[in-house]
Scaffold this motif. Structure first.
Motif, PDB file in Angstrom:
ATOM      1  N   ALA A  11       0.827  -1.210   0.000  1.00 12.04           N
ATOM      2  CA  ALA A  11       0.000   0.000   0.000  1.00 12.04           C
ATOM      3  C   ALA A  11       0.863   1.262   0.000  1.00 12.04           C
ATOM      4  O   ALA A  11       0.605   2.213  -0.743  1.00 12.04           O
ATOM      5  N   ALA A  21      -5.783   5.002  -5.897  1.00  5.95           N
ATOM      6  CA  ALA A  21      -6.962   4.138  -5.830  1.00  5.95           C
ATOM      7  C   ALA A  21      -6.584   2.741  -5.338  1.00  5.95           C
ATOM      8  O   ALA A  21      -7.254   2.156  -4.474  1.00  5.95           O
ATOM      9  N   GLN A  22      -5.474   2.209  -5.888  1.00 10.24           N
ATOM     10  CA  GLN A  22      -5.017   0.894  -5.442  1.00 10.24           C
ATOM     11  C   GLN A  22      -4.528   0.941  -3.997  1.00 10.24           C
ATOM     12  O   GLN A  22      -4.719  -0.009  -3.223  1.00 10.24           O
ATOM     13  N   SER A  25      -7.411   0.711  -1.674  1.00  6.99           N
ATOM     14  CA  SER A  25      -7.894  -0.675  -1.591  1.00  6.99           C
ATOM     15  C   SER A  25      -7.033  -1.508  -0.642  1.00  6.99           C
ATOM     16  O   SER A  25      -7.550  -2.279   0.189  1.00  6.99           O
ATOM     17  N   ARG A  26      -5.708  -1.340  -0.739  1.00  9.30           N
ATOM     18  CA  ARG A  26      -4.809  -2.112   0.131  1.00  9.30           C
ATOM     19  C   ARG A  26      -4.947  -1.674   1.592  1.00  9.30           C
ATOM     20  O   ARG A  26      -4.962  -2.522   2.499  1.00  9.30           O
ATOM     21  N   THR A  28      -7.539  -0.515   2.995  1.00  7.19           N
ATOM     22  CA  THR A  28      -8.816  -1.064   3.466  1.00  7.19           C
ATOM     23  C   THR A  28      -8.662  -2.530   3.851  1.00  7.19           C
ATOM     24  O   THR A  28      -9.206  -2.988   4.874  1.00  7.19           O
ATOM     25  N   GLN A  29      -7.906  -3.274   3.032  1.00  8.26           N
ATOM     26  CA  GLN A  29      -7.655  -4.681   3.349  1.00  8.26           C
ATOM     27  C   GLN A  29      -6.872  -4.823   4.658  1.00  8.26           C
ATOM     28  O   GLN A  29      -7.172  -5.692   5.491  1.00  8.26           O
ATOM     29  N   ARG A  55      -5.118   6.194   4.573  1.00  6.72           N
ATOM     30  CA  ARG A  55      -6.188   5.989   3.600  1.00  6.72           C
ATOM     31  C   ARG A  55      -6.887   7.307   3.286  1.00  6.72           C
ATOM     32  O   ARG A  55      -7.209   7.599   2.127  1.00  6.72           O
ATOM     33  N   HIS A  59      -7.275   9.252  -0.326  1.00  3.37           N
ATOM     34  CA  HIS A  59      -8.552   9.773  -0.847  1.00  3.37           C
ATOM     35  C   HIS A  59      -8.425  11.263  -1.182  1.00  3.37           C
ATOM     36  O   HIS A  59      -8.886  11.724  -2.225  1.00  3.37           O
TER      37      HIS A  59
END
Length: 732
Positions: A11, A21-22, A25-26, A28-29, A55, A59
């Motif tokens: 991330a 964006a990626q 996602s990471r 969030t994981q 994160r 954003h």
């Protein structure tokens, strides 16, 4: 946990490379895995805070402010609950930045103050000063420029007192403080002081560590250059800022850069590139749901429609701007929205709506403590009353506005006051006094770079002179209004000035209507001594330039007719603007090629220098515009230029039913062949300029050049064995 560490590393790498964006996602994981682990305690909480902050930052970089907001809020709440004052201060400062971007200015100020309070509780003076430097910026946005400057002064004193020993942190705080001071001066109309502060901010910015503030400084300096009508420097600075924002993937910055570039192109009269930039800004704002930005951009589309005289369309766009801005708490933005609507409603003669919008504009500016802007809205209301013949009400508003603008040194404010006083006097039948005030207004406007307001004042002065039976003065003002409107791309002012001129001197009106279609000065000669110039052929020494669009033939096979026409129009408009700015004369268009001449009525040396300056500026402007086009997903524009100086024959050529006033001769042909060579010669730069030895000898020290080898000097129909030509590689 190995899985978490692996995801977290991935991330962070994605975030640092601009793949936000990626990265989101990471992160969030990682958060989900961390929470599923069921662990508790201080270490777990701090890790969650760090992940939420990262994160949210990802954003924010994408412009997804609505998604960033809850993460920053959760981060702040967790940090305060855990007693982590440093994290809480950082989170509140980040929250404030989001609110500031969303134009929720009051909430932003509260969040900055909360961050500073937490920093003081944690005994972290460096963090407190950094937060206060950004608080100063928020105060500027709220119209509290005096408080912003006072706070910035406190920060500078704190730095001098050694509150921040670390050099890098001290440099960051200083740069943010000077940046805030620059914005404060910029918003107060103090352009020179603003420039000094932005330059001081740049001195403290490490280009490797503080990339975003560096880009913001360059953007503001570009805006200042644009306002000073130094368009080459403006577009270069703004394109550089755009390049940085694009490299970082920072969409809010890309929006700002596109918007500023669009405004600059619009002020240049290049409405096509302006529209392209506004379309790109709109795409960014819509994709990221940036409501405040979408509203600002909508008003710029409306400005384009106003310039083209499409008032109904402009009104619909301004109303959409108002609707979007009403979703924010930006009182100053609402003031601008209503004033724009007042302006277009006045053009449409919808006086009731004009009056309502002007009053609301004034009220919003007062509520945001922008009293000078409120005074300008009062002048807009006074203009509405003048149009309706409500002279006492108009006079009262002008006096009130004068009181509010006292002490404001900006000449544009005083020029606006003088203009409205003149219109009032004209409505009262006092033409002689009105003309004096119009002269004062014009004098004020002339101290600044040319604007639409100056063109409009010239037009109104012409009406006053016409009523006062001073036709020569009226014609002079109308000529100036038409020429200025043409330069600025203001079709509406040009057309009404020409209609008025038809009533005074139809021949002069026709002369001005023909002027864009013939070389400079030719219309005057034809109208005063037509028979003589039609027969006369004169030898003169001139510099001839050909500028052609590279790759046009292949392009014409790939584009539809409308897209091709727009591309050619954009290229030609760019070249013509620079030619005319440097004193050249556009001789003709040959498809996508522009032929221009320099030196008429001047020495050969002057003509050669002006042509070479023009060629260099065309190269630079094409390079900058192509960068913008590529970033926008449009086709780049490249050109090849040939310049030569020598004796040519000038005059009218052709049969009696189709004449062309132009120049002919060997040296014209040589310039054309040099342009063709520039298009084909091997050179890494897609934009090329070749000049003859004659031109270089007359204009030394301007350009860096390299001599073209004899085996490369292939000129159709010309013996090049005794010729010397030079490829320009940049400025000297």
């Amino acid at each position: 946990m190995p899985a978490i560490e692996s995801l977290l590393t991935e991330a962070k790498n994605l975030e640092s490379s601009g793949h936000f964006a990626q990265a989101v996602s990471r992160y969030t994981q990682v958060l989900a895995t961390l929470r599923d682990g069921g662990e508790d305690g201080q270490e777990q909480t701090e890790r969650e805070i760090d992940l939420l902050y990262r994160r949210a930052t990802a954003h924010r970089f994408q412009g997804e402010l609505d998604q960033a907001l809850p993460d920053f809020e959760r981060c702040a709440a967790l940090a305060e609950g855990a007693g982590s004052l440093q994290w809480a201060a950082r989170a509140h400062r980040a929250l404030a930045e989001v609110f500031l971007r969303q134009k929720q200015i009051d909430v932003a100020i509260q969040s900055f103050r909360r961050s500073a309070e937490l920093g003081e509780q944690g005994d972290d003076p460096a963090d407190v000063l950094l937060t206060k430097s950004r608080l100063a910026r928020a105060l500027c946005e709220a119209g509290q420029t005096r408080d912003a400057k006072s706070l910035a002064g406190e920060i500078v004193e704190g730095l001098r007192d050694g509150l921040v020993p670390d050099h890098d942190t001290r440099a960051e705080i200083a740069s943010q403080t000077y940046l805030s001071l620059g914005v404060a001066c910029f918003k107060s109309g103090q352009g020179r002081r603003a420039r000094r502060f932005f330059l001081r901010a740049l001195e403290h910015l490490d280009p490797q560590r503080f990339v975003l503030p560096l880009a913001e400084c360059r953007r503001y300096l570009g805006i200042l250059e644009s306002e000073a009508k130094n368009f080459m420097q403006a577009t270069a600075a703004l394109a550089e800022a755009l390049k940085v924002y694009t490299r970082l993937g920072f969409d809010p910055g890309r929006f700002d850069a596109y918007l500023s570039l669009g405004i600059t192109y619009m002020d240049m009269g290049d409405l096509r590139n302006a529209r392209l930039c506004f379309q790109c800004a709109e795409g960014i704002a819509r994709s990221r749901n940036m409501r405040a930005e979408l509203a600002r951009n909508q008003s710029r589309f409306a400005d384009l429609e106003m310039r083209e005289g499409k008032y109904d369309s402009a009104r619909r766009m301004y109303e959409e701007d108002l609707r979007l801005t009403e979703q924010t708490s930006d009182r100053q933005g609402l003031g601008y929205c209503h004033r724009n609507l007042a302006r277009v409603c006045l053009s449409l003669k919808d006086y009731r709506a004009c009056e309502r919008h002007a009053q609301e504009s004034r009220d919003h500016f007062r509520a945001s403590n922008r009293l000078h802007l409120a005074a300008l809205s009062e002048l807009a209301l006074a203009e509405c009353y003048l149009d309706q013949g409500r002279l006492p009400e108009a006079a009262r508003l002008i006096e009130e506005a004068q009181h509010d603008l006292e002490g404001k040194q900006a000449v544009t404010y005083q020029a606006s006051l003088a203009d409205l006083r003149a219109r009032l006097l004209m409505a009262e039948g006092k033409e002689a006094e009105a003309i004096e005030h119009f002269d004062a207004a014009i004098d004020g406007h002339l101290r600044q770079p040319p604007t639409r307001e100056l063109a409009e004042t010239r037009y109104q002065a012409a009406l006053a002179c016409h009523r006062a039976q001073r036709p020569a003065d009226a014609l002079n003002h109308l000529r100036n209004a038409v020429e200025l409107a043409e330069m600025l791309g203001s079709r509406d002012i040009r057309e009404k000035a020409l209609r008025t001129m038809d009533d005074i001197d139809v021949v002069e009106a026709q002369r001005l209507k023909l002027a864009p279609y013939l070389p400079s000065g030719t219309v005057d000669e034809l109208s005063t001594d037509w028979l003589d110039i039609d027969r006369r052929k004169e030898p003169i020494v001139a510099t001839v330039m050909f500028v052609d669009m590279r790759g046009f033939t292949s392009l014409s096979g790939r584009l539809d007719e409308h897209e091709l026409a727009d591309t050619v129009e954009a290229f030609i408009s760019l070249v013509v603007r620079i030619v005319r700015h440097n004193g050249g004369s556009v001789d003709k268009f040959i498809g996508d090629c522009v032929m221009a001449t320099f030196g008429f009525g001047q020495t050969p040396e002057q003509g050669a220098r002006m042509a070479l300056w023009t060629g260099l500026e065309v190269l630079e402007q094409l390079a900058v515009t192509s960068e913008v086009h590529v970033d926008a997903g449009a086709r780049p524009m490249h050109g090849s230029i040939g310049i030569n100086t020598g004796q040519v024959i000038t005059g009218c050529f052709g049969p009696l039913d189709k004449r062309d006033y132009t120049v002919v001769g060997y040296h014209v042909n040589l310039a054309a062949r040099l342009q063709s060579l520039a298009a084909e010669i091997s050179h890494p730069d897609p934009n090329r300029l070749i000049l003859s030895d004659q031109t270089l000898r007359l204009a030394p020290g301007i350009a860096a050049v390299r001599e073209i080898e004899k085996n490369e000097l292939l000129l159709k129909g010309i013996d090049a064995s005794t010729l010397t030509a030079w490829l320009v590689t940049g400025r000297a």
